[in-house]
Design an enzyme around this catalytic site. Structure first.
Site, PDB file in Angstrom:
ATOM      1  N   GLU A  39       0.875  -1.161   0.000  1.00 26.60           N
ATOM      2  CA  GLU A  39       0.000   0.000   0.000  1.00 26.60           C
ATOM      3  C   GLU A  39       0.924   1.226   0.000  1.00 26.60           C
ATOM      4  O   GLU A  39       1.813   1.317   0.849  1.00 26.60           O
ATOM      5  CB  GLU A  39      -0.866  -0.003   1.272  1.00 26.60           C
ATOM      6  CG  GLU A  39      -1.850   1.129   1.222  1.00 26.60           C
ATOM      7  CD  GLU A  39      -2.761   1.220   2.440  1.00 26.60           C
ATOM      8  OE1 GLU A  39      -2.799   0.310   3.272  1.00 26.60           O
ATOM      9  OE2 GLU A  39      -3.436   2.267   2.526  1.00 26.60           O
ATOM     10  N   ARG A 265       5.072 -12.722   9.920  1.00 25.86           N
ATOM     11  CA  ARG A 265       5.770 -11.486   9.579  1.00 25.86           C
ATOM     12  C   ARG A 265       7.097 -11.414  10.335  1.00 25.86           C
ATOM     13  O   ARG A 265       7.286 -12.061  11.353  1.00 25.86           O
ATOM     14  CB  ARG A 265       4.903 -10.275   9.861  1.00 25.86           C
ATOM     15  CG  ARG A 265       4.588 -10.049  11.319  1.00 25.86           C
ATOM     16  CD  ARG A 265       3.467  -9.030  11.518  1.00 25.86           C
ATOM     17  NE  ARG A 265       3.804  -7.725  10.985  1.00 25.86           N
ATOM     18  CZ  ARG A 265       3.111  -7.113  10.020  1.00 25.86           C
ATOM     19  NH1 ARG A 265       2.054  -7.703   9.485  1.00 25.86           N
ATOM     20  NH2 ARG A 265       3.457  -5.925   9.609  1.00 25.86           N
ATOM     21  N   LYS A 275       4.124   0.543  10.141  1.00 28.87           N
ATOM     22  CA  LYS A 275       4.180   1.744   9.299  1.00 28.87           C
ATOM     23  C   LYS A 275       3.672   2.962  10.052  1.00 28.87           C
ATOM     24  O   LYS A 275       4.205   4.057   9.900  1.00 28.87           O
ATOM     25  CB  LYS A 275       3.333   1.533   8.047  1.00 28.87           C
ATOM     26  CG  LYS A 275       4.167   1.197   6.833  1.00 28.87           C
ATOM     27  CD  LYS A 275       3.324   1.367   5.582  1.00 28.87           C
ATOM     28  CE  LYS A 275       3.307   0.092   4.786  1.00 28.87           C
ATOM     29  NZ  LYS A 275       2.341   0.127   3.698  1.00 28.87           N
TER      30      LYS A 275
HETATM   31  P1  ATP Z   1      -0.368  -1.506   6.690  1.00 25.21           P
HETATM   32  O1  ATP Z   1      -1.227  -2.454   5.898  1.00 25.21           O
HETATM   33  O2  ATP Z   1      -0.667  -1.454   8.134  1.00 25.21           O
HETATM   34  O3  ATP Z   1      -0.196  -0.187   6.070  1.00 25.21           O
HETATM   35  P2  ATP Z   1       1.715  -3.335   6.029  1.00 25.21           P
HETATM   36  O4  ATP Z   1       3.031  -3.431   6.737  1.00 25.21           O
HETATM   37  O5  ATP Z   1       0.812  -4.486   5.987  1.00 25.21           O
HETATM   38  O6  ATP Z   1       1.078  -2.091   6.694  1.00 25.21           O
HETATM   39  P3  ATP Z   1       1.569  -3.255   3.140  1.00 25.21           P
HETATM   40  O7  ATP Z   1       2.035  -2.202   2.241  1.00 25.21           O
HETATM   41  O8  ATP Z   1       0.127  -3.593   3.125  1.00 25.21           O
HETATM   42  O9  ATP Z   1       1.995  -2.792   4.595  1.00 25.21           O
HETATM   43  O10 ATP Z   1       2.442  -4.562   2.957  1.00 25.21           O
HETATM   44  C1  ATP Z   1       2.793  -5.087   1.714  1.00 25.21           C
HETATM   45  C2  ATP Z   1       3.152  -6.536   1.864  1.00 25.21           C
HETATM   46  O11 ATP Z   1       4.264  -6.690   2.743  1.00 25.21           O
HETATM   47  C3  ATP Z   1       2.008  -7.326   2.448  1.00 25.21           C
HETATM   48  O12 ATP Z   1       1.873  -8.527   1.703  1.00 25.21           O
HETATM   49  C4  ATP Z   1       2.434  -7.586   3.855  1.00 25.21           C
HETATM   50  O13 ATP Z   1       1.900  -8.780   4.333  1.00 25.21           O
HETATM   51  C5  ATP Z   1       3.961  -7.635   3.750  1.00 25.21           C
HETATM   52  N1  ATP Z   1       4.570  -7.249   5.013  1.00 25.21           N
HETATM   53  C6  ATP Z   1       4.358  -6.114   5.706  1.00 25.21           C
HETATM   54  N2  ATP Z   1       5.056  -6.125   6.862  1.00 25.21           N
HETATM   55  C7  ATP Z   1       5.741  -7.290   6.906  1.00 25.21           C
HETATM   56  C8  ATP Z   1       6.642  -7.904   7.854  1.00 25.21           C
HETATM   57  N3  ATP Z   1       6.977  -7.302   8.994  1.00 25.21           N
HETATM   58  N4  ATP Z   1       7.148  -9.120   7.542  1.00 25.21           N
HETATM   59  C9  ATP Z   1       6.827  -9.719   6.392  1.00 25.21           C
HETATM   60  N5  ATP Z   1       5.984  -9.214   5.477  1.00 25.21           N
HETATM   61  C10 ATP Z   1       5.443  -8.022   5.718  1.00 25.21           C
END
Ligand code: ATP
Ligand code: MG
Length: 561
Positions: A39, A265, A275
């Site tokens: 995102e 994660r 984030k």
């Molecule tokens: P948010 O959705 O709260 O803004 P997010 O960390 O999920 O934060 P995204 O941009 O939706 O951010 O994440 C993109 C991809 O990265 C998703 O598939 C998510 O599952 C993966 N991802 C995010 N944080 C982690 C992490 N700490 N470890 C592994 N994968 C992650």
């Protein structure tokens, strides 16, 4: 804390790869298609790197492809700046999406049509409950929900209202579109989840074309289906969303049937990877932007001097599993050290200089001495380093009344200056405050190159720079941004910020070739650590960031307590 597990170079085994292998062998999947779906509401961090390495890595290993898809369904928080930064970071990590760059917003029209399809099938309805009422009707984990009074609206009325929502006739929060599933489901996500909400916000890509936006659950799986993703891999928080993911795929005329798989994660000690928290650090000025070298963002690590190969290696070593754990940040630093030990050129730099005058070296004379660029890599070649009568060594490398075990310089003792000569300290000069400000030494011309002519041994070898030739510099020493292994575990994470996360040294002296190192490149300062030429550098002022020390000094500090 889980330790880094080692996997063999060419074969990585984990439950996701087992699933992919099985699906390819059985013919369930003819060709693997994955995606990385950020995102654009912030910069990518090391957790995202894990996901990128997994999704793009799978595509490489199994001869498939991986898409980069921006999950841009939340216009209020998303910005073009983030889209550009994310592309830069994925490329820098070494992955290529080729022509497969997509945006969920590309599918808004198709998603709208599918929402209409569900309305016509009697499987979605417009609900006028406000947020508070919705919560009440939803029930709890132990109590089933109650049907919305609007659940049985006619298809015609629903279609009419949905069209008017799209046209912007209603205020934000006035109405939503919900899937009609089961208000008594044990899974809260199945209790008539919201598919669309009204937002009169401008979208970075679609401008003011839309007044309604699809929610994550409705947009994500359908975007996967449009792109014929075979394995949609996400983190464990989405496990409970999987039934909903499958419900949409089953109830819509989608062109493919992607499946969702979840993995744990990444969490790192002394680091926050949320984030929301990273945005707070940037916006409140606790750090100097997203690429501050103390940030766990890909851009921060890049600026700090971490090589992309080290981040990939780290992702490979931590592996993929189904249970949440926290990895020691020291493991990441170990990957960085291991990579840089092989690739980084060596140079000499003195961070806290102490003047040394070689009294038997002629005034006004200088010479060039040969130095090896990287003992781990012959191909890195050699360079010349200037030597003269006035040199500088590290203050820590001299001690008055030194104990026997102090293998550096002290009055009456002889040491080797790396690549240069043996020198002996004869006299110590102090200022009025009694601080040592200069050492008067003699050198042995027979020891050129640092070689002993007569088998005479010295215990210590010191790094040094020539005063008249040295480039002066600012060097920034970074430490963990947080003092606690799990920042915020007992209160506000901001209270755990390390007040000593950076130490700026202003009077450092570098061997002259360090002024020529390209910005962004990391070298080893001999005996001190790895340092990266910072983008803030100018012709007036050189700036280097410490990437990592040569050894894990933090572990020692911790052990001492
Ligand atoms: P948010 O959705 O709260 O803004 P997010 O960390 O999920 O934060 P995204 O941009 O939706 O951010 O994440 C993109 C991809 O990265 C998703 O598939 C998510 O599952 C993966 N991802 C995010 N944080 C982690 C992490 N700490 N470890 C592994 N994968 C992650
Ligand atoms: Mg997310």
């Amino acid at each position: 804390m889980s330790d880094v597990e080692t996997a063999t170079e060419n074969e990585i085994r984990d439950f996701i790869r087992e699933i992919v292998r099985t699906d390819l062998n059985s013919g369930k999947t003819s060709s693997l298609v994955t995606r990385f779906p950020p995102e654009p509401n912030g910069y990518l961090h090391i957790g995202h790197a894990k996901s990128i390495c997994l999704n793009f890595g799978l595509a490489q290993e199994f001869g498939g492809r991986c898409h980069l898809r921006f999950d841009d369904t939340n216009p209020e928080k998303e910005e073009l700046e983030y889209i550009d930064a994310i592309k830069t970071d994925v490329s820098w990590l070494g992955f290529d999406w080729g022509e497969h760059l997509y945006y969920a917003s590309d599918y808004f029209e198709q998603l709208y049509d599918w929402a209409v399809h569900l309305i016509k099938e009697g499987k979605a309805y417009i609900c006028d409950l406000d947020a508070e009422q919705m919560r009440e009707y939803r029930g709890t984990l132990t109590k089933p929900g109650t049907n919305s009074p609007h659940r049985d609206r006619s298809v015609e009325e629903n279609l009419d209202l949905f069209g008017r929502m799209r046209a912007g006739e209603f205020k934000e929060g006035e109405r939503v579109l919900r899937a009609k599933i089961d208000m008594a489901s044990g899974n809260m996500n199945m209790r008539d989840p919201v598919m669309y909400r009204i937002l009169h916000a401008d979208h970075p890509r679609t401008g003011d074309a839309w007044h309604i936006y699809p929610n994550y659950d409705f947009a994500h799986g359908q975007s996967d289906a449009i792109e014929t993703i075979t394995h949609s891999i996400c983190t464990l928080e989405f496990e409970d969303h999987r039934p909903l993911y499958e419900w949409f795929v089953e109830n819509l005329p989608v062109p493919a049937e992607p499946r969702q798989f979840e993995f744990a994660r990444l969490n790192l000690t002394y680091t926050v990877l949320s984030k929301r928290k990273l945005i707070q650090l940037v916006e409140e000025g606790h750090v100097n932007g997203w690429d501050d070298p103390r940030m766990p963002t890909i851009s921060g690590y890049r600026r700090r001097g971490f090589p992309a190969a080290a981040l990939r290696d780290f992702s490979r070593r931590i592996g993929v599993s189904k249970s949440n754990s926290t990895v020691e940040v020291a493991n990441l630093e170990a990957c960085v050290r291991e990579d840089l030990n092989k690739t980084a050129e060596r140079r000499m730099a003195v961070l806290k200089p102490l003047k040394v005058t070689i009294i038997n070296y002629p005034e006004g004379q200088s010479e060039e001495l040969e130095a090896v660029n990287n003992p781990e890599d012959e191909g890195a070649g050699k360079r010349m380093v200037p030597f003269s009568r006035e040199l500088y060594i590290e203050q820590d490398d001299f001690m008055e009344d030194a104990p026997k075990k102090f293998f550096r310089l002290s009055q009456g003792r002889e040491v080797r200056l790396r690549y240069a000569y043996f020198v002996t300290c004869n006299e110590v000069i102090k200022n009025d405050a009694g601080e040592v400000i200069e050492l008067l030494c003699t050198y042995d011309p027979e020891t050129k190159g640092g070689n002993s002519p007569d088998g005479r041994k010295v215990k210590g070898t010191l790094h040094w720079v020539s005063g008249e030739h040295a480039a002066s510099a600012e060097v920034r020493l970074y430490n963990h941004l947080f003092t606690k292994e799990n920042p915020g575990s007992d209160g506000d994470f901001l209270d755990d910020i390390n007040p000593d996360s950076v130490e700026v040294l202003n009077n450092c002296l570098l061997e002259p070739s360090l002024a020529q190192i390209p910005v962004g490149k990391t070298v080893q300062f001999e005996r001190l650590g790895y340092f990266c030429h910072d983008i803030d550098s100018s012709t007036d002022k050189l700036i280097y960031n410490r990437t990592v020390a040569l050894r894990d000094t933090w572990a020692k500090v911790k052990a001492k307590g």
